[in-house]
Structures are given as structure tokens and as C-alpha cells.
Design a protein around this motif. Structure first.
Motif, PDB file in Angstrom:
ATOM      1  N   ALA A  56       0.865  -1.186   0.000  1.00 16.40           N
ATOM      2  CA  ALA A  56       0.000   0.000   0.000  1.00 16.40           C
ATOM      3  C   ALA A  56       0.903   1.239   0.000  1.00 16.40           C
ATOM      4  N   PRO A  57       0.474   2.343  -0.593  1.00 14.00           N
ATOM      5  CA  PRO A  57      -0.841   2.622  -1.176  1.00 14.00           C
ATOM      6  C   PRO A  57      -0.985   2.195  -2.622  1.00 14.00           C
ATOM      7  N   TRP A  58      -0.085   1.340  -3.116  1.00 13.11           N
ATOM      8  CA  TRP A  58      -0.339   0.676  -4.398  1.00 13.11           C
ATOM      9  C   TRP A  58       0.304  -0.699  -4.329  1.00 13.11           C
ATOM     10  N   PRO A  59      -0.304  -1.702  -4.960  1.00 18.88           N
ATOM     11  CA  PRO A  59       0.308  -3.026  -5.040  1.00 18.88           C
ATOM     12  C   PRO A  59       1.045  -3.193  -6.355  1.00 18.88           C
ATOM     13  N   ASN A  60       2.091  -3.984  -6.318  1.00 16.21           N
ATOM     14  CA  ASN A  60       2.862  -4.321  -7.514  1.00 16.21           C
ATOM     15  C   ASN A  60       3.531  -3.091  -8.136  1.00 16.21           C
ATOM     16  N   ARG A  61       3.663  -3.045  -9.445  1.00 18.30           N
ATOM     17  CA  ARG A  61       4.584  -2.097 -10.063  1.00 18.30           C
ATOM     18  C   ARG A  61       3.911  -0.804 -10.501  1.00 18.30           C
ATOM     19  N   LEU A  62       4.655   0.298 -10.334  1.00 18.13           N
ATOM     20  CA  LEU A  62       4.263   1.606 -10.840  1.00 18.13           C
ATOM     21  C   LEU A  62       5.342   2.041 -11.826  1.00 18.13           C
ATOM     22  N   GLU A  63       4.951   2.165 -13.080  1.00 15.21           N
ATOM     23  CA  GLU A  63       5.884   2.423 -14.181  1.00 15.21           C
ATOM     24  C   GLU A  63       6.641   3.733 -13.989  1.00 15.21           C
ATOM     25  N   ASP A  64       7.956   3.634 -13.984  1.00 13.54           N
ATOM     26  CA  ASP A  64       8.856   4.788 -13.873  1.00 13.54           C
ATOM     27  C   ASP A  64       8.667   5.577 -12.577  1.00 13.54           C
ATOM     28  N   PRO A  69      15.199  -1.099  -9.735  1.00 16.55           N
ATOM     29  CA  PRO A  69      15.924  -0.390 -10.802  1.00 16.55           C
ATOM     30  C   PRO A  69      16.036  -1.177 -12.098  1.00 16.55           C
ATOM     31  N   GLU A  70      16.080  -2.515 -12.000  1.00 18.53           N
ATOM     32  CA  GLU A  70      16.223  -3.308 -13.225  1.00 18.53           C
ATOM     33  C   GLU A  70      15.007  -3.179 -14.139  1.00 18.53           C
ATOM     34  N   ALA A  71      13.854  -2.821 -13.565  1.00 22.21           N
ATOM     35  CA  ALA A  71      12.639  -2.625 -14.359  1.00 22.21           C
ATOM     36  C   ALA A  71      12.193  -1.170 -14.373  1.00 22.21           C
ATOM     37  N   ALA A  72      12.911  -0.317 -13.671  1.00 21.02           N
ATOM     38  CA  ALA A  72      12.562   1.107 -13.565  1.00 21.02           C
ATOM     39  C   ALA A  72      11.131   1.282 -13.091  1.00 21.02           C
ATOM     40  N   THR A  73      10.802   0.600 -11.990  1.00 20.49           N
ATOM     41  CA  THR A  73       9.471   0.715 -11.407  1.00 20.49           C
ATOM     42  C   THR A  73       9.568   0.961  -9.904  1.00 20.49           C
ATOM     43  N   ALA A  74       8.491   1.524  -9.375  1.00 19.78           N
ATOM     44  CA  ALA A  74       8.314   1.631  -7.926  1.00 19.78           C
ATOM     45  C   ALA A  74       7.432   0.466  -7.504  1.00 19.78           C
ATOM     46  N   LEU A  75       7.948  -0.391  -6.643  1.00 18.37           N
ATOM     47  CA  LEU A  75       7.325  -1.679  -6.361  1.00 18.37           C
ATOM     48  C   LEU A  75       6.720  -1.735  -4.964  1.00 18.37           C
ATOM     49  N   HIS A  76       5.428  -2.062  -4.893  1.00 27.24           N
ATOM     50  CA  HIS A  76       4.747  -2.474  -3.673  1.00 27.24           C
ATOM     51  C   HIS A  76       4.551  -1.384  -2.620  1.00 27.24           C
ATOM     52  N   GLY A  77       4.524  -0.131  -3.051  1.00 21.45           N
ATOM     53  CA  GLY A  77       4.060   0.903  -2.139  1.00 21.45           C
ATOM     54  C   GLY A  77       5.096   1.433  -1.178  1.00 21.45           C
ATOM     55  N   LEU A  78       4.596   1.947  -0.031  1.00 18.75           N
ATOM     56  CA  LEU A  78       5.430   2.770   0.845  1.00 18.75           C
ATOM     57  C   LEU A  78       5.419   2.341   2.313  1.00 18.75           C
ATOM     58  N   VAL A  79       4.785   1.205   2.644  1.00 17.55           N
ATOM     59  CA  VAL A  79       4.649   0.878   4.068  1.00 17.55           C
ATOM     60  C   VAL A  79       5.276  -0.451   4.461  1.00 17.55           C
ATOM     61  N   HIS A  80       5.863  -1.181   3.517  1.00 14.96           N
ATOM     62  CA  HIS A  80       6.388  -2.510   3.833  1.00 14.96           C
ATOM     63  C   HIS A  80       7.709  -2.469   4.581  1.00 14.96           C
ATOM     64  N   ASP A  81       8.340  -1.279   4.671  1.00 16.48           N
ATOM     65  CA  ASP A  81       9.636  -1.206   5.351  1.00 16.48           C
ATOM     66  C   ASP A  81       9.696  -0.074   6.369  1.00 16.48           C
ATOM     67  N   ILE A  82       8.541   0.248   6.970  1.00 14.99           N
ATOM     68  CA  ILE A  82       8.501   1.253   8.031  1.00 14.99           C
ATOM     69  C   ILE A  82       7.833   0.663   9.265  1.00 14.99           C
ATOM     70  N   ALA A 109      -1.261  -4.090 -11.186  1.00 15.11           N
ATOM     71  CA  ALA A 109      -0.061  -3.253 -11.328  1.00 15.11           C
ATOM     72  C   ALA A 109      -0.382  -2.032 -12.182  1.00 15.11           C
ATOM     73  N   ASN A 110       0.296  -0.938 -11.877  1.00 22.17           N
ATOM     74  CA  ASN A 110       0.244   0.296 -12.664  1.00 22.17           C
ATOM     75  C   ASN A 110      -1.103   1.009 -12.607  1.00 22.17           C
ATOM     76  N   ALA A 111      -1.919   0.698 -11.600  1.00 23.74           N
ATOM     77  CA  ALA A 111      -3.244   1.317 -11.513  1.00 23.74           C
ATOM     78  C   ALA A 111      -3.164   2.826 -11.311  1.00 23.74           C
ATOM     79  N   PHE A 112      -2.087   3.319 -10.678  1.00 20.04           N
ATOM     80  CA  PHE A 112      -1.939   4.765 -10.502  1.00 20.04           C
ATOM     81  C   PHE A 112      -1.802   5.475 -11.857  1.00 20.04           C
ATOM     82  N   ARG A 113      -1.368   4.728 -12.875  1.00 22.95           N
ATOM     83  CA  ARG A 113      -1.243   5.312 -14.221  1.00 22.95           C
ATOM     84  C   ARG A 113      -2.445   4.955 -15.098  1.00 22.95           C
ATOM     85  N   SER A 114      -2.892   3.705 -15.025  1.00 21.96           N
ATOM     86  CA  SER A 114      -3.977   3.256 -15.910  1.00 21.96           C
ATOM     87  C   SER A 114      -5.359   3.634 -15.393  1.00 21.96           C
TER      88      SER A 114
END
Length: 283
Positions: A49-57, A74-87, A256-261
Motif C-alpha cells: 500500500a498505497p499501491w500493489p505491484n509495479r508503478l511504471e517509472d 531499478p532493473e525494471a525502472a518501477t516503484a514496487l509495492h508501495g510505501l509501508v512494507h519497510d517502516i 499493477a500500474n493502476a496509478f497510471r492506468s
């Protein structure tokens, strides 16, 4: 970490990241355990959260404004799995069988929205029940999506029977694994609408148009384990990791990519909530 017990079931939940560290029945692993220190190998047990899976660029536009979040794949140039899994999450309430964790999604230039998450893990004689509630505590609308990343232990390796009641899946690009188009499951190698062994099938696809039972739940069966998904689950990501000793079955609100699509993107209005529920059960 928080230890839960109820009858034959035990679970461990991480306060760092809020993820599911371990789940056992009669001492047997039902999900692949992770170390609980926030490293989440292959995001095992992570909260997305706040997005699952990949966000393009790492870039998206919401209500006419373009935002950019850090790329962590970085290998896919995506933001992966949101912002709360490591806080760190806060323990709001706990009993021997349950815990409620809470966190506010970190605000930044890339996500300047005030979204609070309340996460409930509850053990019962039937298994583990999970509910994630997102509340927009700010004064402007916020984009949102969520998911979970449990790896289910395969009872019999590749011979484990698999049933996924879905009509469609998303074809993806090579390397970056970004959605291309929705395709019919029927007749594809990824059709598990009738129970059959996983076999040598390689999965990294999001299923949708999910069929629900008479209770309104989507029921996925992986050998003797059931993942039962409530109304907030519109997508199921299935993934076969290296080693093939487990299968990730990821209940998600969006692909994946729902923030864009915009596909099944949740728009949280000020004061509104979104709830996603799922359960892991075994006989």
C-alpha cells in the motif's frame, strides 16, 4: 514481533512493515516464513500500500498533477509495492489471538496525501483472518490501492492441485512485467478454473473477473489451503518464485500500474474508507 495463538494455529506478525512473518497449523508452515526484520525476501508476507505491484517509472498523474516516487526496482525502472512494507507500524490493540496495527502512509512530494491504515490479524479455529482499512484523514482526495504477498507452501511441490476461479488475466511486458491487455483465461496455459496440478506452469500474472461463491467470497485453493477473499479483492496476483516450493497468492484491490492506468484505482475522498479482507484456512 507479535506472536498469536489459537488452538492448532500460530502466527507471527512484524511491527516493522506490518507483514505476516509466519503462519503454522499444528506446527507446520502454511506460508513461507520470513525473518521479520523488514528485509522481506521476495516481499514474503509484505503489506502492499498505497499501491500493489509495479508503478511504471515511479511517475503518475492524479487530478491533473504529476507526482514522482522513488524507484526501488531499478532493473525494471518501477516503484514496487508501495510505501509501508519497510517502516514501523504501531500496535493499537492486542490479545493472545489478535493484533491491530496502525500506520500513516508517509507523506512526501510523491505522495502528499494523508492516508491512515488499520490492519487487523485475527486467529480463529478456522485459520487467519486479515482486514486492512484505509481512511483518508486529509482534506483532499487520494489515490489508493492495496494488497498482500503471502507465499503459500505447496503441499506436494509441482503436483499440488491449484484452483483459481477467474475469467481473465493480464498479459504483461517482458522484463518490466507491466500490464499490456486483458485476456481470457480459458484455453490459456494459466487456466486453473478447473482444479489441476500446478505442474511446470510459470506464473506471474494478475487474475480478475473473479468468480465468487454463495457467500460472496473468491476462494482460491492451493492443495489443502484456501485463500478466501472478500469484496475488496478485485484482483489476484499469482507468482511462482525460484525454487517452486511455494506459490504467492496475492489478494489485491487493483492490478499493477493502476496509478497510471486508473484500472480499479480507489479514489479515497476526505473521510472515506476502503476495506480489503482475506482469510487463510485449512481443514
Amino acid at each position: 514481533m507479535i506472536e498469536l495463538e489459537c488452538g492448532a494455529w500460530s502466527a507471527t506478525v512484524a511491527t516493522h512493515g506490518g507483514g505476516l512473518v509466519a503462519l503454522r497449523q499444528h506446527g507446520r508452515d502454511v506460508v513461507v516464513p520470513q525473518d521479520g526484520d523488514g528485509s522481506h525476501p521476495a516481499y514474503s508476507g509484505a503489506v502492499l500500500a498505497p499501491w500493489p505491484n509495479r508503478l511504471e517509472d515511479g511517475v503518475y498523474t492524479f487530478e491533473g498533477v504529476t507526482y514522482e516516487v522513488p524507484i526501488n526496482e531499478p532493473e525494471a525502472a518501477t516503484a514496487l509495492h508501495g510505501l509501508v512494507h519497510d517502516i514501523a507500524w504501531t500496535v493499537a490493540a492486542a490479545t493472545p489471538e489478535s493484533v491491530r496495527l496502525t500506520v500513516e502512509v508517509p507523506r512526501s512530494a510523491g505522495f502528499p496525501f494523508t492516508v491512515r491504515l488499520d490492519l487487523d490479524y485475527v486467529l480463529s479455529s478456522g485459520g487467519l483472518n486479515v482486514a486492512l482499512t484505509a481512511t483518508n484523514a486529509g482534506d483532499v482526495a487520494a489515490p489508493y490501492g492495496c494488497g498482500f504477498h503471502p507465499y503459500l507452501v505447496l503441499d506436494d511441490g509441482d503436483e499440488t492441485p491449484l484452483w483459481i476461479p477467474a475469467e481473465s488475466y493480464l498479459e504483461t511486458t517482458p522484463v518490466r512485467h507491466l500490464p499490456l491487455r486483458r485476456k481470457e483465461v480459458a484455453g490459456s496455459p494459466y487456466d486453473f478454473g478447473s482444479t489441476r496440478p500446478l505442474g511446470s506452469t510459470v506464473l506471474d500474472y494478475a487474475y480478475t473477473d473473479l468468480r465468487r461463491d454463495e457467500t460472496g467470497e473468491v476462494v482460491v485453493r492451493v492443495g489443502g489451503t484456501e485463500v478466501r477473499c472478500g469484496p475488496g479483492v478485485l484482483w489476484l496476483q499469482a507468482y511462482t518464485p525460484e525454487g517452486r516450493g511455494s506459490l504467492a497468492v496475492e489478494p489485491c484491490s487493483s492490478p499493477a500500474n493502476a496509478f497510471r492506468s486508473g484500472h480499479d484505482l480507489v479514489v479515497l475522498q476526505p473521510g472515506s474508507r476502503h476495506v480489503l479482507t482475506w482469510t487463510i484456512r485449512r481443514p
